[in-house]
Scaffold this active site. Structure first.
Site, mmCIF file in Angstrom:
data_model
loop_
_atom_site.group_PDB
_atom_site.id
_atom_site.type_symbol
_atom_site.label_atom_id
_atom_site.label_comp_id
_atom_site.label_asym_id
_atom_site.label_seq_id
_atom_site.Cartn_x
_atom_site.Cartn_y
_atom_site.Cartn_z
ATOM 1 N N ASN A 119 -59.763 -24.934 -13.009
ATOM 2 C CA ASN A 119 -59.960 -24.853 -11.555
ATOM 3 C C ASN A 119 -58.877 -24.046 -10.846
ATOM 4 O OD1 ASN A 119 -62.053 -26.482 -12.174
ATOM 5 N ND2 ASN A 119 -61.458 -28.185 -10.861
ATOM 6 N N TYR A 120 -59.252 -23.482 -9.701
ATOM 7 C CA TYR A 120 -58.333 -22.624 -8.939
ATOM 8 C C TYR A 120 -56.991 -23.318 -8.725
ATOM 9 C CZ TYR A 120 -56.783 -19.061 -5.733
ATOM 10 O OH TYR A 120 -56.083 -18.031 -5.173
ATOM 11 N N LYS A 121 -57.040 -24.566 -8.256
ATOM 12 C CA LYS A 121 -55.770 -25.200 -7.864
ATOM 13 C C LYS A 121 -54.908 -25.582 -9.069
ATOM 14 C CE LYS A 121 -57.115 -29.990 -7.449
ATOM 15 N NZ LYS A 121 -57.303 -31.170 -6.717
ATOM 16 N N GLY A 122 -55.504 -25.676 -10.254
ATOM 17 C CA GLY A 122 -54.721 -25.946 -11.460
ATOM 18 C C GLY A 122 -53.994 -27.270 -11.426
#
Ligand code: B12
Length: 248
Positions: free
Chosen positions: A126-129
């Protein structure tokens, strides 16, 4: 002392100091303390010292015991497979995808079987990691499909095939009764039976996964606790370059 022979280090080299913690089904008391000491001795600890004795529930005590262990390991005898990939920076990864592949790389991931622990696979995809490390979705060069939790192998394989996935990422956190091994192995068997195992990079990850286990099960690599997204991205690139499926 031979520097390749390892003993636990406490206050000074070679003293073998370790601590063990456990619960005994007995309320805290002087007898309970002695029981904990003897219990530690039976595990081979010399001169055990009960540092903690706390009631953790009615009739149960939690102990921490320190003592000298007698064992050592020869580090020079240890040989384990490790993921050996040049760790690239974000910029290098983006540039290499552009120059080597000229298109986005398709990555499909899921937490499979009955496993509902998505935090690990989300951290990678995911983008936010996770912990400030942004996931593959944040890279321009990756097209990421995170199928979420409790995905059946057949469902994952079908989606990966439809999307022409370059890499399939499988997360297995639950290891009770070795269900992670059975489940991961079943995916490999399924892909082999369908005849496209070799056309895709297959990664297995989770806190109790290591590279050796993943290789034994038929994956290309295994990633455990503390995995960094850039290391996963670097491995995917390197492996895709090796298996040679640059343009689909
Ligand atoms: C949060 C959590 C839950 C949440 C999950 C929420 C969610 N959406 O994920 C909930 C409450 C739902 C839950 C439920 C259960 N849980 Co739970 N849970 C945890 C907990 C506390 C944290 C896990 C976590 O999020 N870690 C953080 C992530 C970032 O770490 P990670 O998974 O290791 O991921 C990193 C690497 O491993 C790697 N990685 C992971 N996957 C992949 C995949 C790829 C491809 C790659 C490259 C890398 C990679 O990269 C990540 C980043 O570095 C752990 C205990 C612990 N402290 O670890 C127990 C734990 C995992 N749970 C456990 C258990 C037993 C359960 C239950 C069975 C409890 C029950 N009786 O109901 C259920 C099972 C539900 C199910 N069907 O799966 C046990 C598992 C024991 C075992 N060995 O099997 C643990 C270890 C707790 C314990 N000590 O007993 N749980």
């Amino acid at each position: 002392m031979d520097s390749s022979v390892l003993r636990a280090y406490g206050d000074r080299q070679g003293d073998g100091m370790v601590q063990m913690s456990f619960v005994l089904q007995v309320a805290p008391s002087a007898r309970a303390r002695e029981a904990a000491k003897r219990f530690a001795e039976k595990h081979g600890l010399k001169e055990p010292l009960v540092a903690t004795m706390e009631e953790c529930a009615k009739g149960y005590s939690y102990f921490v015991v320190y003592g000298h262990s007698v064992h050592s390991v020869d580090f020079s005898e240890i040989d384990v497979p490790e993921v050996r990939t040049e760790s690239l920076s974000r910029t290098e990864i983006e540039e290499r995808i552009k120059s080597q592949f000229g298109r986005k790389l398709v990555v499909v991931g899921a937490c499979t079987g009955s496993d509902a622990h998505t935090v690990g696979i989300d951290a990678i995809l995911n983008y936010k990691g996770y912990a400030g490390d942004k996931g593959l979705e944040s890279y321009k060069g990756f097209d990421v499909y995170n199928l979420g939790a409790q995905v059946e192998n057949e469902q994952l394989a079908a989606r990966a095939r439809a999307l022409k996935a370059d890499a399939i990422l499988v997360s297995q956190v639950i290891t009770q009764r070795n269900c992670h091994k059975e489940n991961a192995q079943a995916l490999i068997d399924f892909l082999r039976a369908e005849g496209w195992r070799k056309d895709v990079v297959l990664l297995l990850g989770g806190p109790r996964i290591d590279h050796k286990l993943a290789l034994e099960l038929g994956f290309d690599a295994g990633f455990g606790t503390g995995t960094k997204v850039a290391d996963v991205a670097s491995f995917i690139l390197e492996r895709l370059e090796q298996i040679g499926v640059p343009h689909k």
